[in-house]
Design an enzyme around this catalytic site. Structure first.
Site, mmCIF file in Angstrom:
data_model
loop_
_atom_site.group_PDB
_atom_site.id
_atom_site.type_symbol
_atom_site.label_atom_id
_atom_site.label_comp_id
_atom_site.label_asym_id
_atom_site.label_seq_id
_atom_site.Cartn_x
_atom_site.Cartn_y
_atom_site.Cartn_z
ATOM 1 N N SER A 153 -9.812 -0.857 7.368
ATOM 2 C CA SER A 153 -9.171 -0.511 6.091
ATOM 3 C C SER A 153 -8.557 -1.699 5.373
ATOM 4 O O SER A 153 -8.307 -1.644 4.173
ATOM 5 C CB SER A 153 -8.095 0.553 6.306
ATOM 6 N N LYS A 163 0.844 -1.196 0.000
ATOM 7 C CA LYS A 163 0.000 0.000 0.000
ATOM 8 C C LYS A 163 0.881 1.249 0.000
ATOM 9 O O LYS A 163 1.856 1.332 0.741
ATOM 10 C CB LYS A 163 -0.887 -0.039 1.254
ATOM 11 N N SER A 221 -9.457 1.506 3.125
ATOM 12 C CA SER A 221 -8.559 2.294 2.317
ATOM 13 C C SER A 221 -7.524 1.469 1.559
ATOM 14 O O SER A 221 -6.732 2.022 0.792
ATOM 15 C CB SER A 221 -7.848 3.321 3.211
#
Length: 523
Positions: free
Chosen positions: A221, A122, A197
């Site tokens: 997330s 990420k 996310s």
């Protein structure tokens, strides 16, 4: 306040749903290219063994994943920046070392268990030399000067970093879009979100373009994208994995109680391997190598949040699936009444944390700090570089300041009471089954009228419990369904054992719909 919030979500839906449908007109109804290489469908634990025993070469594996990334990214838009050439060079070096026989197979398995395996990260997690601005707009690209500790550990274990993936600005939304990279799409239906996310990682994993992913989790997330994308995401016990080297960050003393960097995988059997490689040597020791039978685990479940009256009920398919799972595992239905306070206690705990990195607390060098009111005006006139959640986060923090301290103390007492209740209920041999979200992947932007529902996940950040999202099949729209498996702190191995059993029983990851070279559709 509760009625106001529920009413507000209904009013928001009047605007959000038409806007979502309008924007989706521009999204083409296309399918992904089919997965051709068999290397893309081998779990990491098996792939690593094949590499270190010279059955296949790391370079072949890395090439296959690079090719798959190039095939799917024009459709899902998940990659922020890659390092494909460097990854190939590292794979060749690994193949040469293995060919020379310098280390025994046993030694490689013990000290470099990820040797030759590609890993994606990420973008909010620092990878040296790659962009690390968590979806924020900067005049000058923000490049990581050093690896985050967890990335260093992955490299020491032999993992090869392929790329960094998309995230909403400062990880502040349960969908994945920003004003730098744009919007990431769900491989099962491009008109739907992969969640957030960690949506970039989830989309790549579900597409067969990644095998192991490093994500983060403060309010679901990692788990929501895992559910929406039909894969596996685990929120570890607090401090088991280092949270350093991430944006946003905080110097708040209890930041690590709520926030963690987290593993995400396409196959449940890979979660223990990845988590073991990620684990902080100075943190709580997890017994991930412990052999455990699910027959020795006690199961409990709930299929609502109390009910509180705040969150919408489960969809028909999800309700049936969760109750089927509960039946299959002989789970005892419980009613933990204090779960109805999930929204109140999670908002109180998380929004009162001080010194969290936001668009208002950290500006580009030479730039004036942003103010809440000015940025809000700029946003509604279309002049802001930020997305809506980043803008309104300042308002939410200010709102929390006007709530009396006595109220926050009362909510803190509920948190402690819930921790005690879970500790006594689960002990060191029990797990709790609970919905991840009340519906499967929705169309883009529709999270804005479902902002209360992520409390199904955030409550476990608030309580500091390890939890895994598990894939339990497809709904009638052929969209992935998921369930959370929760345990007491330090009992992550229970969650992971149940995840492996669920993968065995329900099949785990399913290839997204695809089109062959002649345009015909494949499942």
């Amino acid at each position: 306040m509760r009625r106001f919030l529920r009413s507000a979500m209904i009013v928001f839906s009047w605007f959000v749903v038409p806007y979502s449908r309008y924007t989706n007109i521009k999204v083409m109804r296309r399918k992904l290219p089919p997965i051709r290489s068999h290397l893309l469908e081998i779990p990491a634990v098996d792939l690593a063994k094949l590499i270190r025993t010279k059955k296949i070469k790391s370079e072949e594996v890395v090439e296959a994943y690079i090719e798959r990334c190039r095939q799917v990214n024009p459709l899902i838009n998940a990659i922020v920046q890659d390092r494909f050439e460097e990854a190939l060079e590292e794979a060749r070096e690994i193949d040469n070392v293995i060919a020379m026989g310098i280390n025994s197979v046993e030694s490689m398995e013990e000290f470099t268990p990820l040797l030759g395996i590609p890993v994606t990260v990420k973008e909010s997690i620092a990878v040296k030399g790659l962009t690390n601005q968590a979806g924020r707009v900067f005049k000058t690209p923000q490049i990581a000067k050093a690896d985050a500790p967890v990335v260093e550990q992955i490299k020491r274990c032999g993992g090869i970093i392929l790329l960094v993936s998309n995230t909403p600005e400062l990880c502040l939304l349960w969908e994945t879009y920003n004003n730098v990279t744009g919007q990431t799409k769900n491989p099962y239906d491009l008109k739907r979100t992969p969640g957030g996310s960690s949506g970039g990682e989830a989309a790549l994993l579900a597409s067969g373009a990644s095998l192991l992913g490093l994500t983060s989790d403060i309010g679901g997330s990692s788990r929501l994208p895992a559910m929406f994308s039909g894969i596996w995401g685990h929120k570890p016990t607090p401090y088991a994995v280092s949270f350093l080297g991430h944006h946003p960050n905080s110097d708040f003393a209890k930041w690590g109680d709520f926030f963690t960097i987290a593993p995400m995988t396409r196959y449940a059997k890979d979660l223990p391997l990845l988590l073991k490689c990620m684990s902080d040597p100075t943190g709580p020791k997890l017994t991930l190598d412990k052999e455990i039978s699910v027959h020795g685990i006690r199961f409990f479940f709930m299929d609502n949040d109390g009910p509180s009256g705040m969150m919408r009920p489960l969809s028909r398919d999800l309700h049936a699936a969760i109750n089927r799972v509960a039946c299959d595992f002989n789970a005892k239905r419980v009613n933990i009444r204090k779960m109805k306070w999930s929204l109140d206690i999670s908002m109180s705990a998380m929004l009162t944390m001080k010194n969290i990195e936001t668009i208002y607390h950290k500006s580009e060098e030479g730039e004036q700090p942003k103010t809440v009111c000015k940025e809000t005006v700029k946003y509604f006139f279309g002049c802001s570089d930020s997305i809506l959640p980043s803008v309104i986060f300042g308002h939410l923090q200010n709102f929390m300041k006007i709530i009396p301290n006595s109220r926050h103390k009362h909510l803190a007492s509920i948190i402690e009471a819930l921790k005690t209740e879970f500790k006594e209920l689960l002990g060191n041999d029990g797990v709790f089954l609970y919905p991840t979200f009340p519906n499967t992947a929705h169309q883009h932007y529709q999270i804005y009228h479902k902002l209360l529902e992520p409390m199904y996940m955030a409550i476990f950040n608030t309580l500091g419990l390890p939890v895994t999202n598990c894939m339990i099949g497809l709904d009638r729209r052929n969209l992935p369904m998921g369930i959370q498996v929760v345990a007491n702190p330090g009992q992550d191995h229970l969650c992971l054992a149940v995840a492996r059993e669920m993968e065995r029983r329900y099949g785990g990851w399913v290839r997204p719909p695809s089109e062959d070279s002649h345009g015909s559709k494949r499942g």
